[in-house]
Design a protein around this motif. Structure first.
Motif, short mmCIF file in Angstrom:
data_model
loop_
_atom_site.label_atom_id
_atom_site.label_comp_id
_atom_site.label_asym_id
_atom_site.label_seq_id
_atom_site.Cartn_x
_atom_site.Cartn_y
_atom_site.Cartn_z
N GLU A 191 10.68 -10.80 0.18
CA GLU A 191 10.57 -9.25 -0.29
C GLU A 191 9.76 -8.64 1.19
O GLU A 191 8.60 -9.10 1.39
N GLU A 192 10.20 -7.47 1.43
CA GLU A 192 9.37 -6.60 2.55
C GLU A 192 9.30 -5.26 1.98
O GLU A 192 10.32 -4.71 1.28
N ASP A 193 8.14 -4.72 2.23
CA ASP A 193 7.96 -3.38 1.68
C ASP A 193 6.71 -2.63 2.43
O ASP A 193 5.70 -3.20 2.49
N LEU A 194 7.12 -1.91 3.36
CA LEU A 194 6.03 -1.00 3.81
C LEU A 194 5.17 -2.11 4.78
O LEU A 194 3.91 -1.70 4.70
N GLY A 195 5.64 -2.69 5.61
CA GLY A 195 4.81 -3.60 6.32
C GLY A 195 4.53 -4.77 5.87
O GLY A 195 3.84 -5.69 6.66
N SER A 196 4.58 -5.18 4.60
CA SER A 196 4.32 -6.49 4.09
C SER A 196 5.34 -7.30 3.75
O SER A 196 6.60 -6.75 3.42
N ARG A 197 5.15 -8.74 3.81
CA ARG A 197 6.21 -9.42 3.63
C ARG A 197 5.68 -10.77 2.64
O ARG A 197 4.82 -10.86 2.90
N SER A 198 6.64 -11.09 1.81
CA SER A 198 6.19 -12.36 1.00
C SER A 198 7.15 -13.14 0.73
O SER A 198 8.56 -12.82 0.80
N GLU A 199 6.93 -14.48 0.61
CA GLU A 199 7.97 -15.58 0.39
C GLU A 199 7.61 -16.45 -0.75
O GLU A 199 6.37 -16.81 -0.85
N THR A 200 8.28 -16.37 -1.85
CA THR A 200 7.98 -17.15 -3.10
C THR A 200 9.21 -18.13 -3.40
O THR A 200 10.35 -17.64 -3.08
#
Length: 203
Positions: free
Chosen positions: A166-175
Motif C-alpha cells: 500500500e502506498e499513500d502520500l509518501g508512505s509505503r507498507s508491505e504486509t
C-alpha cells in the motif's frame, strides 16, 4: 450565493480526491485449504467471518513459538532477567487460559485482563512481545490450514494468502494478509515493512 458555495464545495472535494493518491496492490501467494481438526474450541471472528481453531494444535504451536522467540528476540539486550521471567509467566498464563474448558473467543489484541492478575506490573514491552506471540500463533494456524471457516453459518473451504503493498502520500507498507473466499480480510501478519517519507525502512 448558493452557487458560489456549491462551487467551493465541489472544488474542495476535487482537491481532496486529487491529493489522495493511495494505491493497493495484492499479489496472490497461495490458496490454503481448511483441514479437519481434532477439536474446534477456539473462535476468532472478523468482518462477519468466523474462524475456528483447535486448542490442542494451538498449544503445540504456542510451545514451538515460545522456544523460538526466547532463542531469538527475547534476549538480555532488550529484556532483563526479571523481564524474561515475567514473559515466561505470561506465556504460561496464556497456555492455561487456552487450555481451559469451553469455547474461547480469541480477540486481537489479546485481552490480558482476562488472563493475568490485574494488579501485576508488566511493562508495555513485555505485553507487546507476548501479544506478538499470540498474533504469530493465529498466523501459523492460518498458514498451515489448521482452521475451519464459516460465513453466515455456511462453511467455506479455503483462504487466500497474499502479499499486500500500500502506498499513500509518501508512505509505503508491505504486509502478508489472509482473505476469505468472499474477499474479506481476516488477518494481517508479518513480516511487515513500513516506509515513511524521509525515514528508513522498519520491520
Amino acid at each position: 450565493m448558493k452557487t458560489i458555495i456549491l462551487t467551493i464545495l465541489i472544488f474542495l472535494a476535487l482537491l481532496s480526491s486529487g491529493q489522495n493518491q493511495s494505491t493497493k496492490k495484492i499479489e496472490l501467494l497461495k490458496i490454503i485449504s481448511s483441514k479437519s481438526l481434532p477439536d474446534t474450541e477456539l473462535e476468532y471472528s472478523v468482518n462477519g467471518i468466523v474462524l475456528r481453531f483447535s486448542k490442542s494444535l494451538s498449544l503445540k504451536y504456542l510451545d514451538s513459538l515460545q522456544l523460538r522467540n526466547f532463542e531469538t528476540t527475547l534476549d538480555t539486550s532488550a529484556f532483563s532477567k526479571q523481564d524474561l521471567e515475567n514473559v515466561a509467566l505470561l506465556i504460561k498464563s496464556i497456555r492455561e487460559y487456552l487450555n481451559s474448558s469451553g469455547i474461547i473467543k480469541l480477540t486481537v489484541p489479546l485481552n490480558f485482563d482476562i488472563i493475568v492478575d490485574k494488579d501485576a506490573n508488566y511493562s508495555g514491552a513485555i505485553l507487546g512481545s507476548v501479544n506478538s506471540l499470540h498474533d504469530d500463533l493465529i498466523c501459523q494456524m492460518l498458514d498451515s490450514g489448521e482452521f475451519n471457516i464459516f460465513s453466515n453459518g455456511i462453511k467455506l473451504h479455503s483462504i487466500t494468502k497474499a502479499h499486500v503493498v500500500e502506498e499513500d502520500l509518501g508512505s509505503r507498507s508491505e504486509t502478508i494478509r489472509y482473505y476469505s473466499e468472499n474477499s474479506k480480510e481476516l488477518k494481517t501478519c508479518c513480516p511487515c515493512y513500513f516506509l515513511l517519507s524521509n525515514s528508513s525502512k522498519k520491520k
